[in-house]
Design a protein around this motif. Structure first.
Motif: not given
Lengths: 255, 304
Positions: A11, A14-16, A75, A79, B90-92, B94, B130, B132
């Motif tokens: 994760k 991919h975490d912004r 997050s 989430d 997990y919003k980030d 797919s 994604r 989100k």
């Protein structure tokens, strides 16, 4: 625990929030260096020394690591993923330990990226002259890495026990700011620019303790204490964070 | 009867507020259990305790035969899936990456179930979009697909049709029924849309003020909610006399209203009433819905 850790690692890629702080880590020293280069060329007509720019990361490390871990772990809470892990049968201790390892790992990654950026800046944009030997620089980066890892674990612990409340954002950044200001004040009192240190008794002992063992202070000034002190400080903060976090997170009531 | 969940005098306090006041609830294996109650009745608290998010103040429960204070409870939870309040995604990532995350967390040996489950919930063509950027309905479906990872025996759904369009509601309903019939998965569904719930549930639990007021099967509920003719007459005592003579089943509601069960037509009813001197003012077919039953059971209509 390892399957949760593996899933968390995946994760992270991919975490912004983490990627954003990592970009700041790369671009901030670069921008500062270019700015200093321009000043140096225009006003002094000379190239920059490596010393002037290769420790830029340390000045922002406290905030970067704190913000990165805050964004990542927050997050997870926002989430509903921490909740999902418990519902899916994961043990609370495993969830906490995995999150703490991730916090530490982020600190290490930030430090590594900072070191790499500093190295490239030094090679490409400076005159390479520096007063520190390579082992001294390596030593400093190792201390920085340990301090970043411990700050990452500590910040993660805060979020895990506060349950992703907005208060943990505020508290995390408040602690980072407070520690930064406090460490500068401690260093100023212990090593004044003019004259000798005037501290005595308990105050001196406390200031000495902060200077020797608190990882936040270690990032504020070049290494001037034995390496073992720094190592003990970082390890101490990690152990303390793990113990407090495990006790409180196991008792925590989640929404 | 084998139960997936069984609670014994379960209590939960938040400070001085008692959210659960001795909950005794049983969810039969293989059932679709409709969990009905007002806001603040204790539904979400029960689900939180069941999921291990919170600990009971007193009392106990068994999940798939394992007691809540046993260390083995986590292994029982591994056989469970849930979408509580909002889907955990997990919003980030797919849809596919979200599913892989869940597989990794559950320690599944491969990701072969991912494509199948995404197709099952109608999310196989979302590609790299994604989560989100998903609509509420798509998120709900993804939450359900995540809950289905690892072939669970028991799934908890808190308001599963929230935010879904009519087509989506039908699809989720059919999916739940399919999973229940084909895979034998037990469902606990907490919903405020009672009409929708009545199309799914095989068992019901009505909760009020932190305790189960009544538990019943859908057959029992149907019997209680059966069709009747609601009559408004001049005097129900006279009506009762006439109905007893004709051996018809009835229920007196007040001095002027009564429900009469069975197939009867108006002219026949008029003739009966005339014989005893009872005047019919109105007569209409009355079909008690789950909602009406719920209201009559809890004696109120706020926050249904």
């Amino acid at each position: 625990m390892f399957r949760i850790l593996y899933s968390d690692m995946r994760k992270l890629a991919h975490d912004r929030g983490f990627l954003a702080t990592l970009s700041v880590n790369v671009f901030y020293p670069l921008v500062i260096t270019l700015f200093l280069m321009a000043i140096s060329q225009i006003f002094y007509h000379e190239r920059l020394f490596a010393d002037q720019v290769c420790f830029q990361f340390q000045s922002i490390a406290i905030f970067l690591v704190t913000a990165g871990t805050l964004l990542f772990t927050m997050s997870e809470y926002a989430d509903g993923c921490i909740r999902n892990k418990i519902i899916s049968g994961a043990k609370r201790s495993d969830i906490f330990l995995s999150a703490a390892v991730m916090g530490g790992f982020q600190g290490v990654l930030h430090s590594f990226t900072g070191c790499l950026t500093a190295l490239l800046i030094r090679l490409l944009l400076t005159g390479e002259y520096q007063t520190y030997t390579i082992p001294e620089v390596a030593d400093y980066w190792l201390i920085t890495t340990m301090a970043c890892a411990s700050i990452g674990v500590f910040t993660t612990m805060l979020i895990m026990i506060f349950g992703g409340k907005k208060a943990s954002y505020i508290l995390g950044l408040f602690i980072a700011t407070f520690m930064k200001i406090m460490s500068l004040s401690v260093l100023d009192k212990l090593y004044p620019e003019k004259g000798h240190c005037r501290l005595t008794g308990a105050k001196l002992a406390v200031y000495n303790f902060i200077d020797r063992f608190v990882p936040y202070t270690q990032l504020s000034f070049r290494p001037h204490r034995p390496f073992t002190d720094y190592m003990a400080g970082s390890a101490g903060l990690i152990i303390l964070s793990l113990v407090i976090g495990l006790i409180l997170f196991n008792r925590k009531e989640l929404q | 009867m084998e139960y997936v969940f069984k609670s014994n005098d379960l209590q939960k306090k938040y400070g001085t507020f008692e959210a659960l006041t001795g909950l005794n609830m049983e969810i039969p294996k293989g059932s679709i259990y409709g969990f009905v109650g007002k806001n603040g009745a204790g539904k979400t608290t029960t689900i939180r305790l069941l999921c291990g998010l919170q600990k009971p103040t007193a009392g106990s429960f068994e999940l798939m035969g394992i007691k809540n204070d046993s260390p083995e409870i986590t292994s029982a939870r591994a056989r469970m899936g849930a979408v509580v309040e909002s889907p955990a995604i997990y919003k980030d990532l797919s849809a596919k990456d979200n599913m892989i995350q869940q597989c990794l967390m559950l320690g599944l040996p491969d990701f072969s179930c991912v494509d199948e489950l995404l197709a099952l919930v109608g999310l196989s063509d979302t590609g790299k979009k994604r989560a989100k950027n998903f609509s509420l309905g798509m998120r709900q479906r993804l939450g359900l697909a995540i809950a289905l990872c690892g072939n669970p025996d028991f799934i908890i759904l808190d308001e599963p049709t929230n935010g879904l369009d009519p087509q989506g509601i039908i699809e989720i309903r059919e999916l739940i029924l399919k999973l229940n019939h084909e895979r034998g998965i037990t469902f606990l569904i907490s919903s405020h849309i009672l009409d929708e719930l009545s199309k799914l549930a095989t068992h019901y639990g009505f909760i009020d003020k932190g305790r189960i007021v009544r538990q019943m099967s859908s057959d029992e509920l149907k019997a209680e909610c059966r069709k009747s003719n609601r009559m408004t007459v001049s005097d129900t005592k006279l009506l009762a006399k006439a109905l007893e003579e004709k051996n018809l089943e009835y229920k007196i509601l007040d001095a002027n209203q009564a429900d009469v069960y069975g197939q009867i037509n108006f002219s026949e009813m008029a003739k009966i009433c005339e014989q005893v001197g009872c005047e019919i003012r109105t007569m209409e077919e009355h079909d008690e819905s789950l909602e009406a039953f719920y209201l009559s059971l809890l004696g109120g209509n706020e926050n249904v």
